[in-house]
Design a protein around this motif. Structure first.
Motif, PDB file in Angstrom:
ATOM      1  N   UNK A 173       9.465   1.905  16.285  1.00 25.21           N
ATOM      2  CA  UNK A 173      10.154   0.865  15.505  1.00 25.21           C
ATOM      3  C   UNK A 173       8.741  -0.198  16.109  1.00 25.21           C
ATOM      4  N   UNK A 174       7.953  -0.015  16.279  1.00 22.68           N
ATOM      5  CA  UNK A 174       6.885  -1.674  16.348  1.00 22.68           C
ATOM      6  C   UNK A 174       6.684  -2.576  14.935  1.00 22.68           C
ATOM      7  N   UNK A 175       6.621  -3.283  15.825  1.00 26.99           N
ATOM      8  CA  UNK A 175       5.976  -4.714  14.369  1.00 26.99           C
ATOM      9  C   UNK A 175       4.809  -4.624  13.412  1.00 26.99           C
ATOM     10  N   UNK A 176       4.803  -5.760  12.991  1.00 29.24           N
ATOM     11  CA  UNK A 176       3.609  -5.045  12.151  1.00 29.24           C
ATOM     12  C   UNK A 176       2.791  -6.430  12.322  1.00 29.24           C
ATOM     13  N   UNK A 177       2.402  -6.318  12.132  1.00 26.91           N
ATOM     14  CA  UNK A 177       0.243  -6.931  12.510  1.00 26.91           C
ATOM     15  C   UNK A 177      -0.104  -7.019  11.441  1.00 26.91           C
ATOM     16  N   UNK A 178       0.072  -8.406  10.528  1.00 24.70           N
ATOM     17  CA  UNK A 178      -0.473  -8.956   9.264  1.00 24.70           C
ATOM     18  C   UNK A 178      -1.859  -9.620   9.718  1.00 24.70           C
ATOM     19  N   UNK A 179      -2.622  -9.949   7.837  1.00 26.72           N
ATOM     20  CA  UNK A 179      -3.248 -11.650   7.986  1.00 26.72           C
ATOM     21  C   UNK A 179      -2.798 -12.585   7.714  1.00 26.72           C
ATOM     22  N   UNK A 180      -2.990 -13.419   7.896  1.00 33.76           N
ATOM     23  CA  UNK A 180      -2.586 -14.923   7.814  1.00 33.76           C
ATOM     24  C   UNK A 180      -2.150 -14.740   6.271  1.00 33.76           C
ATOM     25  N   UNK A 181      -1.655 -15.540   5.592  1.00 28.70           N
ATOM     26  CA  UNK A 181      -1.325 -15.783   3.968  1.00 28.70           C
ATOM     27  C   UNK A 181      -3.017 -17.085   4.070  1.00 28.70           C
ATOM     28  N   UNK A 183      -2.970 -13.378   1.195  1.00 27.79           N
ATOM     29  CA  UNK A 183      -3.314 -11.672   1.836  1.00 27.79           C
ATOM     30  C   UNK A 183      -2.483 -10.760   1.026  1.00 27.79           C
ATOM     31  N   UNK A 184      -3.905 -10.825  -0.591  1.00 33.69           N
ATOM     32  CA  UNK A 184      -3.159  -9.328  -0.577  1.00 33.69           C
ATOM     33  C   UNK A 184      -2.828  -7.933  -0.016  1.00 33.69           C
ATOM     34  N   UNK A 185      -3.913  -7.666   0.778  1.00 38.20           N
ATOM     35  CA  UNK A 185      -2.791  -6.238   1.553  1.00 38.20           C
ATOM     36  C   UNK A 185      -1.192  -7.167   2.237  1.00 38.20           C
ATOM     37  N   UNK A 186      -1.222  -8.000   3.365  1.00 41.76           N
ATOM     38  CA  UNK A 186      -0.299  -8.363   3.389  1.00 41.76           C
ATOM     39  C   UNK A 186       0.941  -8.597   3.258  1.00 41.76           C
ATOM     40  N   UNK A 187       0.570  -9.167   1.369  1.00 41.40           N
ATOM     41  CA  UNK A 187       1.687  -8.641   0.613  1.00 41.40           C
ATOM     42  C   UNK A 187       2.365  -7.485   0.500  1.00 41.40           C
ATOM     43  N   UNK A 188       1.298  -6.902   0.211  1.00 38.49           N
ATOM     44  CA  UNK A 188       1.509  -4.970  -0.335  1.00 38.49           C
ATOM     45  C   UNK A 188       2.611  -4.508   0.665  1.00 38.49           C
ATOM     46  N   UNK A 189       1.956  -5.053   2.306  1.00 37.48           N
ATOM     47  CA  UNK A 189       2.769  -4.557   3.475  1.00 37.48           C
ATOM     48  C   UNK A 189       4.660  -5.103   4.107  1.00 37.48           C
ATOM     49  N   UNK A 190       3.733  -6.265   3.021  1.00 35.38           N
ATOM     50  CA  UNK A 190       5.564  -6.956   3.584  1.00 35.38           C
ATOM     51  C   UNK A 190       6.359  -6.458   2.400  1.00 35.38           C
ATOM     52  N   UNK A 191       6.241  -5.855   1.256  1.00 36.70           N
ATOM     53  CA  UNK A 191       6.742  -4.950  -0.272  1.00 36.70           C
ATOM     54  C   UNK A 191       7.095  -4.665   0.497  1.00 36.70           C
ATOM     55  N   UNK A 192       6.330  -3.377   0.825  1.00 38.98           N
ATOM     56  CA  UNK A 192       6.618  -2.255   1.407  1.00 38.98           C
ATOM     57  C   UNK A 192       7.614  -2.170   2.245  1.00 38.98           C
ATOM     58  N   UNK A 216      -3.846  -2.764  21.395  1.00 42.26           N
ATOM     59  CA  UNK A 216      -3.341  -3.080  21.923  1.00 42.26           C
ATOM     60  C   UNK A 216      -2.223  -2.328  22.218  1.00 42.26           C
ATOM     61  N   UNK A 217      -1.169  -2.053  20.869  1.00 43.04           N
ATOM     62  CA  UNK A 217      -0.204  -1.636  21.815  1.00 43.04           C
ATOM     63  C   UNK A 217       1.331  -2.338  20.852  1.00 43.04           C
ATOM     64  N   UNK A 218       0.319  -3.016  20.256  1.00 40.73           N
ATOM     65  CA  UNK A 218       1.895  -4.817  20.321  1.00 40.73           C
ATOM     66  C   UNK A 218       2.189  -4.465  18.832  1.00 40.73           C
ATOM     67  N   UNK A 219       1.958  -3.887  18.160  1.00 42.72           N
ATOM     68  CA  UNK A 219       2.325  -3.213  16.874  1.00 42.72           C
ATOM     69  C   UNK A 219       1.471  -2.707  15.961  1.00 42.72           C
ATOM     70  N   UNK A 220       1.934  -2.886  14.818  1.00 40.81           N
ATOM     71  CA  UNK A 220       1.310  -1.363  13.709  1.00 40.81           C
ATOM     72  C   UNK A 220       0.915  -2.123  12.043  1.00 40.81           C
ATOM     73  N   UNK A 221      -0.338  -1.663  11.328  1.00 41.23           N
ATOM     74  CA  UNK A 221      -0.501  -2.327  10.798  1.00 41.23           C
ATOM     75  C   UNK A 221      -1.446  -1.062   8.777  1.00 41.23           C
ATOM     76  N   UNK A 222      -1.132  -1.516   8.162  1.00 42.62           N
ATOM     77  CA  UNK A 222      -1.902  -0.613   6.808  1.00 42.62           C
ATOM     78  C   UNK A 222      -2.558  -1.319   6.571  1.00 42.62           C
ATOM     79  N   UNK A 223      -3.831  -0.650   6.888  1.00 43.88           N
ATOM     80  CA  UNK A 223      -5.471  -0.739   6.449  1.00 43.88           C
ATOM     81  C   UNK A 223      -5.900   0.290   4.744  1.00 43.88           C
TER      82      UNK A 223
END
Length: 273
Positions: A173-181, A183-192, A216-223
């Motif tokens: 249930x880890x939280x999300x690590x995203x780029x600041x806006x 950002x096209x990738x950020x938008x894709x992550x949040x939409x998914x 560091x284990x603080x969250x997950x991201x899509x790349x």
């Protein structure tokens, strides 16, 4: 009075964008010792450490993250001023690229341009996507490479698949690590992940900060799937966001045969993923 050189700040931005000195050097068409020297000079000027080693990878200190954030603005203003006041030397080829481009993609651009125009110097500028669109509108770059719609003259290179990444042992249930806006990738992550219980735990300006936070284990991201080779990351079995469209705009200053060679080579590089 001490001062920071634009070339040093460009190296800092590239190291942050590509999460490593070697990859930054390849993207900037510089030697690795040169980029390392740029970082050391910045640290000497400021009297503070900017990067630190974490195993085989590097991470930015708090001061380093702050300077990267400012460096983006300083370099962008510097380049915009030059573009307004003086004309880019006719022999130079200016490539404006997203700071999320993969090093192998940029090496492809460098190789094609070096083969076809060995007498011309290639200058890279790394910016966020909103700045890239300004390059297109102002016609101040010969090649613009980024994700999503870059504006008039856009050429579709290919769809870059995405994958989820986390540290070993990251909770389900880890939280999300995203780029600041923006950002096209950020938008894709949040939409998914819309409708899921995951929350954004960290917003980052650059790739290096994203990777350090995830490791560091603080969250997950899509790349982009290019990052499967990153150390201390594991790919997660989660539904991936839709692929990101890699696109290119080439100015009329680039000969048609060079433009076509770039398109073909970049499409092969993306297809290899």
């Amino acid at each position: 009075m001490s001062s920071m050189e634009i070339s040093e700040l460009r190296s800092l931005i590239a190291v942050a964008a590509f999460a490593g000195v070697g990859r930054a050097a390849a993207a900037l068409h510089l030697s690795q010792p040169t980029v390392s020297a740029h970082l050391r000079r910045l640290e000497g000027t400021l009297g503070l450490p900017l990067v630190e080693r974490r195993g085989r990878s590097i991470a930015f200190t708090v001061a380093g993250e702050s300077l990267v954030r400012d460096a983006h603005r300083i370099v962008a203003l510097h380049d915009e001023a030059l573009d307004r006041i003086i004309v880019t030397p006719s022999g130079d080829i200016v490539v404006a690229s997203t700071d999320m481009a993969n090093a192998s993609v940029l090496r492809t651009v460098t190789r094609v341009l070096a083969e076809r125009h060995p007498e011309r110097r290639v200058r890279f500028r790394f910016h966020r996507t909103d700045s890239l669109r300004r390059f297109v509108r102002a016609h101040t770059a010969d090649v613009v490479l980024g994700y999503g719609d870059l504006g008039p003259g856009r050429i579709d290179i290919g769809a870059v698949p995405l994958a989820w990444f986390g540290a070993a042992g990251a909770p389900a249930d880890a939280g999300l690590v995203v780029f600041s806006p923006p950002c096209t990738l950020r938008d894709a992550i949040l939409a998914t992940t819309a409708g899921e219980s995951r929350t954004v735990v960290r917003e980052c300006l650059d790739l290096s900060s994203v990777l350090a936070t995830v490791r560091s284990g603080a969250g997950i991201t899509a790349l982009p799937a290019f990052h499967r080779t990153e150390s201390q990351l594991r790919e997660l079995d989660l539904p991936a966001p839709p692929p990101l469209p890699l696109t290119m705009v080439a100015s009329d200053r680039i000969p048609a045969d060079t433009r076509n060679a770039l398109i073909e080579a970049l499409r092969r590089a993306v297809a290899s993923v």
